[in-house]
Design a protein around this motif. Structure first.
Motif, mmCIF file in Angstrom:
data_model
loop_
_atom_site.group_PDB
_atom_site.id
_atom_site.type_symbol
_atom_site.label_atom_id
_atom_site.label_comp_id
_atom_site.label_asym_id
_atom_site.label_seq_id
_atom_site.Cartn_x
_atom_site.Cartn_y
_atom_site.Cartn_z
ATOM 1 N N PHE A 85 0.830 -1.213 0.000
ATOM 2 C CA PHE A 85 0.000 0.000 0.000
ATOM 3 C C PHE A 85 0.861 1.258 0.000
ATOM 4 C CE2 PHE A 85 -2.402 3.305 2.336
ATOM 5 C CZ PHE A 85 -3.481 3.443 1.468
ATOM 6 N N ALA A 86 1.905 1.268 0.796
ATOM 7 C CA ALA A 86 2.787 2.438 0.856
ATOM 8 C C ALA A 86 3.517 2.668 -0.463
ATOM 9 C CB ALA A 86 3.799 2.262 1.991
ATOM 10 N N ASP A 87 3.731 1.596 -1.220
ATOM 11 C CA ASP A 87 4.473 1.709 -2.475
ATOM 12 C C ASP A 87 3.597 2.129 -3.652
ATOM 13 O OD1 ASP A 87 6.923 1.239 -4.112
ATOM 14 O OD2 ASP A 87 5.715 -0.377 -4.985
ATOM 15 N N GLU A 88 2.295 1.942 -3.572
ATOM 16 C CA GLU A 88 1.409 2.205 -4.709
ATOM 17 C C GLU A 88 1.579 3.594 -5.327
ATOM 18 O OE1 GLU A 88 -2.528 1.301 -3.402
ATOM 19 O OE2 GLU A 88 -2.199 -0.871 -3.423
ATOM 20 N N PRO A 89 1.661 4.670 -4.542
ATOM 21 C CA PRO A 89 1.788 6.002 -5.156
ATOM 22 C C PRO A 89 3.082 6.206 -5.942
ATOM 23 C CG PRO A 89 1.055 6.172 -2.867
ATOM 24 C CD PRO A 89 1.514 4.761 -3.080
ATOM 25 N N ASN A 90 4.046 5.319 -5.778
ATOM 26 C CA ASN A 90 5.311 5.462 -6.501
ATOM 27 C C ASN A 90 5.188 5.156 -7.986
ATOM 28 O OD1 ASN A 90 6.793 6.183 -4.192
ATOM 29 N ND2 ASN A 90 7.043 4.040 -3.607
ATOM 30 N N PHE A 91 4.100 4.466 -8.383
ATOM 31 C CA PHE A 91 3.957 4.141 -9.812
ATOM 32 C C PHE A 91 2.508 4.120 -10.290
ATOM 33 C CE2 PHE A 91 3.404 0.213 -7.620
ATOM 34 C CZ PHE A 91 2.735 -0.678 -8.440
ATOM 35 N N LEU A 97 -7.409 4.294 -9.384
ATOM 36 C CA LEU A 97 -7.302 2.861 -9.103
ATOM 37 C C LEU A 97 -8.671 2.317 -8.684
ATOM 38 C CD1 LEU A 97 -5.475 0.342 -8.606
ATOM 39 C CD2 LEU A 97 -5.160 1.195 -6.267
ATOM 40 N N THR A 98 -9.079 1.195 -9.266
ATOM 41 C CA THR A 98 -10.363 0.594 -8.916
ATOM 42 C C THR A 98 -10.217 -0.912 -8.775
ATOM 43 O OG1 THR A 98 -12.707 0.482 -9.548
ATOM 44 C CG2 THR A 98 -11.087 0.305 -11.315
ATOM 45 N N TRP A 99 -11.192 -1.539 -8.125
ATOM 46 C CA TRP A 99 -11.109 -2.979 -7.926
ATOM 47 C C TRP A 99 -12.499 -3.600 -7.993
ATOM 48 C CZ3 TRP A 99 -13.455 -5.431 -3.708
ATOM 49 C CH2 TRP A 99 -13.908 -4.583 -2.684
ATOM 50 N N ILE A 100 -12.527 -4.896 -8.313
ATOM 51 C CA ILE A 100 -13.768 -5.663 -8.320
ATOM 52 C C ILE A 100 -13.488 -7.048 -7.739
ATOM 53 C CG2 ILE A 100 -14.919 -4.485 -10.235
ATOM 54 C CD1 ILE A 100 -13.909 -6.673 -12.095
ATOM 55 N N ALA A 101 -14.467 -7.573 -7.017
ATOM 56 C CA ALA A 101 -14.363 -8.910 -6.432
ATOM 57 C C ALA A 101 -15.164 -9.882 -7.285
ATOM 58 C CB ALA A 101 -14.876 -8.910 -5.002
ATOM 59 N N THR A 102 -14.564 -11.021 -7.627
ATOM 60 C CA THR A 102 -15.199 -11.946 -8.562
ATOM 61 C C THR A 102 -15.086 -13.402 -8.114
ATOM 62 O OG1 THR A 102 -13.244 -12.417 -9.942
ATOM 63 C CG2 THR A 102 -14.465 -10.384 -10.423
ATOM 64 N N GLN A 103 -15.853 -14.228 -8.801
ATOM 65 C CA GLN A 103 -15.757 -15.679 -8.676
ATOM 66 C C GLN A 103 -15.430 -16.237 -10.049
ATOM 67 O OE1 GLN A 103 -16.569 -17.613 -5.600
ATOM 68 N NE2 GLN A 103 -15.285 -18.990 -6.781
ATOM 69 N N GLU A 104 -14.419 -17.081 -10.132
ATOM 70 C CA GLU A 104 -14.027 -17.658 -11.417
ATOM 71 C C GLU A 104 -15.010 -18.729 -11.894
ATOM 72 O OE1 GLU A 104 -9.234 -17.466 -12.007
ATOM 73 O OE2 GLU A 104 -10.057 -19.254 -11.074
ATOM 74 N N LYS A 105 -15.283 -18.703 -13.194
ATOM 75 C CA LYS A 105 -16.010 -19.768 -13.878
ATOM 76 C C LYS A 105 -15.093 -20.253 -15.001
ATOM 77 C CE LYS A 105 -19.706 -18.656 -11.479
ATOM 78 N NZ LYS A 105 -20.227 -19.504 -10.361
ATOM 79 N N VAL A 106 -14.463 -21.391 -14.807
ATOM 80 C CA VAL A 106 -13.520 -21.916 -15.795
ATOM 81 C C VAL A 106 -14.312 -22.619 -16.888
ATOM 82 C CG1 VAL A 106 -11.566 -23.427 -16.215
ATOM 83 C CG2 VAL A 106 -11.731 -22.172 -14.054
ATOM 84 N N ILE A 107 -14.268 -22.047 -18.091
ATOM 85 C CA ILE A 107 -15.002 -22.614 -19.216
ATOM 86 C C ILE A 107 -14.122 -23.602 -19.983
ATOM 87 C CG2 ILE A 107 -16.358 -22.096 -21.272
ATOM 88 C CD1 ILE A 107 -17.476 -20.910 -18.666
ATOM 89 N N LEU A 108 -12.876 -23.242 -20.201
ATOM 90 C CA LEU A 108 -11.902 -24.124 -20.856
ATOM 91 C C LEU A 108 -10.656 -24.157 -19.980
ATOM 92 C CD1 LEU A 108 -10.861 -25.792 -23.300
ATOM 93 C CD2 LEU A 108 -10.097 -23.611 -24.305
ATOM 94 N N ALA A 109 -10.411 -25.289 -19.332
ATOM 95 C CA ALA A 109 -9.285 -25.389 -18.398
ATOM 96 C C ALA A 109 -7.953 -25.443 -19.131
ATOM 97 C CB ALA A 109 -9.447 -26.613 -17.503
ATOM 98 N N GLY A 110 -7.899 -26.196 -20.216
ATOM 99 C CA GLY A 110 -6.663 -26.302 -20.974
ATOM 100 C C GLY A 110 -5.568 -27.020 -20.212
ATOM 101 N N PRO A 111 -4.341 -27.007 -20.743
ATOM 102 C CA PRO A 111 -3.226 -27.669 -20.073
ATOM 103 C C PRO A 111 -2.859 -26.955 -18.775
ATOM 104 C CG PRO A 111 -2.435 -26.380 -21.929
ATOM 105 C CD PRO A 111 -3.927 -26.349 -22.006
#
Length: 228
Positions: A85-91, A97-111
């Motif tokens: 958190f302290a480092d974020e303003p450096n770059f 800055l924004t964020w979203i909380a999600t749940q994964e739905k794996v449609i194609l897992a692949g290798p």
């Protein structure tokens, strides 16, 4: 587990190279100090014609937690406050800055992907069509559009990240989910972007549930910082 995305705009007074170097070499090690993180991946935007999309973000941080409560508790931890958190303003332009909380739905897992498996991926940040509810949007995306996408030439893996209901209880999120699609290299992604499977079938179907005028995204390379 839940997956939180941080959509990251760079500070306007630094170059792209400075942003990506700082994020990868200085900021990433700070995440290793945070015990609540289960996985942490940096998706670094790269210059690539891809799917012709644009975005105000220079990167996407992907962080996995055991629960939403664990994510909230992390924000109060000393390891986070005095480190990342302290480092974020450096770059980062923290005002955007924004964020979203999600749940994964794996449609194609692949290798199976290892920490250093080579790949390149496309990230899409869709908004649902006006008048469509969140529930209707998520069901259509998963059950109708989801089975179409794996037909894309060369596609390795396809994951839909559906926003948690709790996110909608606060401010309106910047998008209604994140689609992640992986290819083995930039050339295979470029070939997929001009394929009839994408240009015709997928785009036509996307217009049924996505506000295409507001669709954003970019092509990225991953830095898998914390990986099982």
């Amino acid at each position: 587990m839940i997956k939180i995305f941080y959509l990251i705009p760079k500070r306007p007074d630094i170059s792209d190279e400075q942003f990506h170097s700082h994020w990868r070499d200085i900021h990433a090690p700070l995440a290793l100090r945070i015990p609540a993180l289960r996985r942490y991946v940096q998706s670094h935007r790269i210059e690539h014609p891809g799917f012709g999309l644009s975005s105000p973000y220079e990167g996407l941080a992907e962080v996995w937690f055991d629960s939403l409560d664990a994510a909230h508790q992390m924000r109060d931890s000393r390891e986070y406050i005095e480190g990342a958190f302290a480092d974020e303003p450096n770059f980062i332009d923290t005002s955007r800055l924004t964020w979203i909380a999600t749940q994964e739905k794996v449609i194609l897992a692949g290798p199976k992907m290892e920490k250093d498996s080579p790949s390149v991926k496309a990230l899409f940040f869709p908004k649902r069509k006006p008048g469509m509810s969140v529930a209707e949007y998520q069901v259509y995306w998963r059950t109708q559009h989801g089975p179409i996408v794996p037909k894309t030439p060369g596609l390795l893996r396809y994951v839909q990240c559906h926003i948690l209901a709790e996110t909608y209880q606060g401010d309106t999120p910047s998008c209604d989910g994140v689609a992640e699609l992986w290819w083995p290299n930039p050339a295979s992604l470029e070939k997929a972007a001009v394929s009839p499977e994408f240009r015709a079938e997928q785009l036509n179907d996307a217009a049924r549930f996505v506000d295409m005028d507001r669709l954003e995204g970019f092509v990225a390379e991953e830095n898998r910082v914390i990986w099982p």
